[in-house]
Design an enzyme around this catalytic site. Structure first.
Site, PDB file in Angstrom:
ATOM      1  N   HIS A  13       0.830  -1.203   0.000  1.00 48.43           N
ATOM      2  CA  HIS A  13       0.000   0.000   0.000  1.00 48.43           C
ATOM      3  C   HIS A  13       0.868   1.258   0.000  1.00 48.43           C
ATOM      4  O   HIS A  13       2.068   1.192   0.248  1.00 48.43           O
ATOM      5  CB  HIS A  13      -0.935   0.023   1.216  1.00 48.43           C
ATOM      6  CG  HIS A  13      -2.122  -0.873   1.073  1.00 48.43           C
ATOM      7  ND1 HIS A  13      -2.093  -2.206   1.422  1.00 48.43           N
ATOM      8  CD2 HIS A  13      -3.365  -0.635   0.604  1.00 48.43           C
ATOM      9  CE1 HIS A  13      -3.272  -2.745   1.193  1.00 48.43           C
ATOM     10  NE2 HIS A  13      -4.064  -1.817   0.685  1.00 48.43           N
ATOM     11  N   LYS A  22      -0.593   4.813   4.576  1.00 45.30           N
ATOM     12  CA  LYS A  22      -1.498   3.871   5.256  1.00 45.30           C
ATOM     13  C   LYS A  22      -1.008   3.639   6.676  1.00 45.30           C
ATOM     14  O   LYS A  22       0.183   3.381   6.904  1.00 45.30           O
ATOM     15  CB  LYS A  22      -1.575   2.547   4.490  1.00 45.30           C
ATOM     16  CG  LYS A  22      -2.620   1.581   5.061  1.00 45.30           C
ATOM     17  CD  LYS A  22      -2.857   0.411   4.136  1.00 45.30           C
ATOM     18  CE  LYS A  22      -3.848  -0.592   4.727  1.00 45.30           C
ATOM     19  NZ  LYS A  22      -5.175   0.030   4.982  1.00 45.30           N
TER      20      LYS A  22
END
Length: 227
Positions: free
Chosen positions: A120, A124
């Site tokens: 990600h 995040k």
């Protein structure tokens, strides 16, 4: 996500009564107007306000917040006794199919080694991702197998039945999830790549419309899409 969800709701014919973030989330407790459905992609710290709003107004709730504690998930289940609720770590139709495929492969290749890798963007805040946890549950529904989140040094041979779950962070990656199955002299890898967050937005708004057609209860995304 909040901005994209708002735009998609308007494009799909919904009337949006308000938007709430860290600056005004407390208004959900007693000021925000009643709506048919609330869509929440915020943070665990905001969940209590979202739940208070749903209890006060009777609104259906589409929740995509990840990193929730076991107690917060219990609170969502309790809300499902009176309200229509769907919670999912990922509202992508492709990821929903990936979960189903992962469960099927894990059953067929029960003695193979399994590693789950999620990637990600660098902003995040939770790891591993909620989707990685859902894929782990697809591989091991009982939660009895050992899980390795990292390996370093002289760790010895791989523990029989162990499942590796690894988080990679960098750049602007919307989300990539891989489930690797390793057998003798062969490997099978199931992969989903999100090119943008729009796929999650479309899934969440579709879930909102379908949820309004259901009676009170706690639903998962797979049930709404495939049930």
């Amino acid at each position: 996500m909040g901005r994209l969800v708002r735009e998609e709701l308007l494009a799909r014919g919904f009337e949006v009564l308000g938007s709430y973030d860290v600056d005004n989330v407390s208004e959900l407790d007693d000021v925000a107007p009643a709506a048919d459905v609330a869509v929440d992609f915020s943070a665990p710290a905001s969940l209590s306000h979202t739940l208070a709003y749903a209890r006060r107004t009777g609104a259906a709730l589409v929740c995509g917040t990840t990193g929730l504690s076991a107690g917060q998930l219990d609170d969502l289940r309790a809300l499902g006794e009176t309200n229509r609720v769907v919670w999912a770590s990922n509202y992508s139709l492709g990821v929903a199919v990936l979960r189903r495929a992962t469960a099927m492969v894990a059953e067929a290749l029960a003695d193979w080694d399994v590693e789950i890798v999620e990637t990600h963007h660098n902003q995040k805040v939770d790891a591993p991702s909620g989707t990685a946890k859902a894929l782990l549950a697809a591989v091991d529904p009982t939660g009895e197998r050992p899980v390795a989140s990292s390996r370093e040094g002289l760790v010895g041979a791989r523990v029989p039945g162990e499942i590796g779950v690894h988080a990679v962070r960098g750049g602007t990656v919307a989300g990539t999830h891989e489930v690797h199955f390793f057998g003798t002299d062969e490997e099978l890898c199931l992969t989903h790549r999100a090119a943008s967050r729009q796929i999650f937005v479309v899934g969440a708004v579709t879930a909102a419309r379908r949820l309004l057609e259901r009676p009170a209860g706690l639903y998962d995304f797979d049930t709404l899409m495939f049930g």
